[in-house]
Design a protein around this motif. Structure first.
Motif, PDB file in Angstrom:
ATOM      1  N   TRP A   1      -6.195  12.233  11.983  1.00 52.12           N
ATOM      2  CA  TRP A   1      -7.551  12.789  12.312  1.00 52.12           C
ATOM      3  C   TRP A   1      -7.651  12.920  13.694  1.00 52.12           C
ATOM      4  N   PHE A   2      -8.376  14.057  14.142  1.00 48.74           N
ATOM      5  CA  PHE A   2      -8.911  14.444  15.378  1.00 48.74           C
ATOM      6  C   PHE A   2     -10.464  14.697  15.646  1.00 48.74           C
ATOM      7  N   ARG A   3     -11.254  14.605  16.610  1.00 43.92           N
ATOM      8  CA  ARG A   3     -12.446  15.319  16.606  1.00 43.92           C
ATOM      9  C   ARG A   3     -12.735  16.121  17.929  1.00 43.92           C
TER      10      ARG A   3
ATOM     11  N   SER B   1     -21.384  10.084  20.803  1.00 47.41           N
ATOM     12  CA  SER B   1     -22.070  10.844  19.321  1.00 47.41           C
ATOM     13  C   SER B   1     -20.795  11.095  18.573  1.00 47.41           C
ATOM     14  N   ASP B   2     -21.152  10.920  17.333  1.00 46.14           N
ATOM     15  CA  ASP B   2     -20.079  10.972  16.317  1.00 46.14           C
ATOM     16  C   ASP B   2     -20.178  12.709  15.863  1.00 46.14           C
ATOM     17  N   SER B   3     -21.270  13.405  16.390  1.00 42.43           N
ATOM     18  CA  SER B   3     -21.326  14.795  16.030  1.00 42.43           C
ATOM     19  C   SER B   3     -20.425  15.648  16.564  1.00 42.43           C
ATOM     20  N   ALA B   4     -19.456  16.288  15.929  1.00 42.48           N
ATOM     21  CA  ALA B   4     -18.229  16.903  16.482  1.00 42.48           C
ATOM     22  C   ALA B   4     -17.699  17.633  15.458  1.00 42.48           C
ATOM     23  N   LEU B   5     -16.821  18.422  15.761  1.00 45.23           N
ATOM     24  CA  LEU B   5     -15.885  19.113  14.636  1.00 45.23           C
ATOM     25  C   LEU B   5     -14.661  18.153  14.601  1.00 45.23           C
ATOM     26  N   TYR B   6     -14.294  17.792  13.127  1.00 46.05           N
ATOM     27  CA  TYR B   6     -13.356  16.801  12.812  1.00 46.05           C
ATOM     28  C   TYR B   6     -12.015  17.892  12.380  1.00 46.05           C
ATOM     29  N   TYR B   7     -10.751  17.150  12.673  1.00 41.70           N
ATOM     30  CA  TYR B   7      -9.606  17.989  12.191  1.00 41.70           C
ATOM     31  C   TYR B   7      -8.876  17.142  11.465  1.00 41.70           C
ATOM     32  N   CYS B   8      -7.925  17.441  10.434  1.00 37.53           N
ATOM     33  CA  CYS B   8      -6.970  16.740   9.799  1.00 37.53           C
ATOM     34  C   CYS B   8      -5.695  17.459   9.984  1.00 37.53           C
ATOM     35  N   ALA B   9      -4.469  16.643  10.415  1.00 35.67           N
ATOM     36  CA  ALA B   9      -3.313  17.279  10.512  1.00 35.67           C
ATOM     37  C   ALA B   9      -2.315  16.518   9.684  1.00 35.67           C
TER      38      ALA B   9
END
Length: 102
Positions: free
Chosen positions: A36-38, A88-96
């Motif tokens: 997981w990334f943001r 902030s945790d407000s971001a775009l999150y990616y799974c890989a």
């Protein structure tokens, strides 16, 4: 092997709540790691954690507020104590997904 975010995963939250994000994946290997990334606007992706699909407790995380469960078919990121100001945790999150060659 493949991975994609689950549909309709845009989340809205209030400060201190818990949020769960999920991705569906497909792999036949026990040597698969789910990441997981943001990413903040105009920023680079930031590593959050990775989890081996065959281990119940083997998560390597950058922050204890981020936890994950993972299997050969899905992964879920849980963010506890959500923060909306300062860092902030407000971001775009990616799974890989990464499969180790054995």
């Amino acid at each position: 092997d493949s991975i994609e975010p689950d549909k309709g995963t845009e989340k809205n939250s209030k400060e201190t709540e818990t949020v769960k994000l999920s991705c569906s994946c497909s792999t036949s290997s026990d040597y698969t790691y789910l990441y997981w990334f943001r990413q903040y606007p105009n920023g680079e992706p930031q590593y959050l954690l990775n989890k081996n699909v065959r281990s119940a407790s083997d998560a390597h995380t950058s922050d204890p507020r981020f936890q994950s469960i993972a299997s050969r078919t899905s992964t879920e990121l849980t963010i506890t104590d959500v923060r909306l100001v300062t860092v902030s945790d407000s971001a775009l999150y990616y799974c890989a997904l990464r499969v180790e060659v054995q």
